[in-house]
Motif scaffolding. Structure first.
Motif, PDB file in Angstrom:
ATOM      1  N   SER A  28       0.858  -1.177   0.000  1.00  0.00           N
ATOM      2  CA  SER A  28       0.000   0.000   0.000  1.00  0.00           C
ATOM      3  C   SER A  28       0.896   1.230   0.000  1.00  0.00           C
ATOM      4  O   SER A  28       1.898   1.281   0.697  1.00  0.00           O
ATOM      5  N   GLY A  29       0.586   2.170  -0.808  1.00  0.00           N
ATOM      6  CA  GLY A  29       1.418   3.359  -0.894  1.00  0.00           C
ATOM      7  C   GLY A  29       2.598   3.144  -1.827  1.00  0.00           C
ATOM      8  O   GLY A  29       2.648   2.197  -2.611  1.00  0.00           O
ATOM      9  N   ASN A  30       3.564   4.019  -1.725  1.00  0.00           N
ATOM     10  CA  ASN A  30       4.735   3.920  -2.592  1.00  0.00           C
ATOM     11  C   ASN A  30       5.667   2.800  -2.117  1.00  0.00           C
ATOM     12  O   ASN A  30       5.982   2.708  -0.945  1.00  0.00           O
ATOM     13  N   PRO A  31       6.090   1.970  -3.050  1.00  0.00           N
ATOM     14  CA  PRO A  31       6.959   0.862  -2.644  1.00  0.00           C
ATOM     15  C   PRO A  31       8.428   1.273  -2.575  1.00  0.00           C
ATOM     16  O   PRO A  31       8.905   2.032  -3.404  1.00  0.00           O
ATOM     17  N   TYR A  32       9.114   0.764  -1.593  1.00  0.00           N
ATOM     18  CA  TYR A  32      10.559   0.829  -1.545  1.00  0.00           C
ATOM     19  C   TYR A  32      11.037  -0.602  -1.758  1.00  0.00           C
ATOM     20  O   TYR A  32      10.744  -1.479  -0.953  1.00  0.00           O
ATOM     21  N   LEU A  33      11.755  -0.828  -2.811  1.00  0.00           N
ATOM     22  CA  LEU A  33      12.092  -2.180  -3.241  1.00  0.00           C
ATOM     23  C   LEU A  33      13.603  -2.386  -3.225  1.00  0.00           C
ATOM     24  O   LEU A  33      14.354  -1.486  -3.598  1.00  0.00           O
TER      25      LEU A  33
END
Lengths: 112, 116
Positions: A28-33
């Motif tokens: 949910s929201g912006n992913p940090y990958l």
């Protein structure tokens, strides 16, 4: 809750050929990958990360990864595999709560 | 290049005994984490720690687990009464506090715990 999937337990490639290790995510929201590599009997080593900006991220040892929002994927790639790239690769996702969730890992074997 | 260190590299203990796993994070890092990896399985988040308190913990991190930063350099994980299923590789990680949440977690080499 965030999650990440690595659909392949094992990837085998010949030395000199391009390699791809797949990862898809749900967050949910912006992913940090992130991508990490684990060599035998060693800890996790950071390879690269995507936060914002260019969808193609370049990292250590010649690896790169492409963020694809529409396909919710973050596949790891290298144009020309080396035998020394043989290791266990983990994709991970982190959300704004700061905890990391790792995929099950993909064992990459590069044969001479 | 600075790195996260962990001691011991291997620990063998009897079921029911207490163990303390030690970590020295990278010196200017402010966030600290513990993860574990049961043999052949995925890496699992245990706990995160910031400003001398737990910021988040997983369902694995029950009352048998505790973390502490006893001084300015060490970060410890204590398991009060070990169970067979606690056998795993335990990884410590640390990260800077970066604007926009762009933190990268750097991992130590791990402590392999075997509970007999």
């Amino acid at each position: 809750a965030q999650s990440v999937a690595q659909p392949e337990d094992q990837v085998n490639v010949a030395e000199g050929n391009p390699l791809t290790v797949k990862c898809t995510y749900s967050v949910s929201g912006n992913p940090y990958l992130f991508w990490y590599v684990q060599y035998p009997n060693r800890g996790l080593q950071f390879l690269l990360k995507y936060i914002t900006g260019d969808n193609l991220v370049k990292g250590s040892y010649g690896f790169e990864a492409e963020f694809n929002k529409s396909q919710t994927s973050f596949h790891l790639k290298k144009p020309s595999a080396l035998v020394s790239d043989s290791a266990l690769y983990f994709c991970a996702v982190r959300d704004m709560d700061n905890d990391m969730r790792f995929g099950a890992g993909t064992r990459l074997t590069v044969k001479p | 290049e600075p790195e996260v260190t962990q001691t011991p590299s291997h620990q063998v203990t009897q079921m029911g005994q207490e163990v303390i796993l030690r970590c020295v994070p990278i010196s200017n890092h402010l966030y600290f984490y513990w993860y574990r990896q049961i043999l052949g399985q995925k890496v699992e988040f245990l706990v995160s720690f910031y400003n001398n308190e737990i910021s988040e913990k997983s369902e694995i991190f029950d009352d048998q687990f505790s973390v502490e930063r006893p001084d300015g350099s060490n970060f410890t994980l204590k398991i009060r009464s070990t169970k067979l299923e606690d056998s795993a590789m335990y990884f410590c990680a640390s990260s800077e506090l970066l604007a926009g949440g762009e933190e990268t977690q750097y991992f130590g080499p791990g402590t392999r715990l075997l509970v007999l």
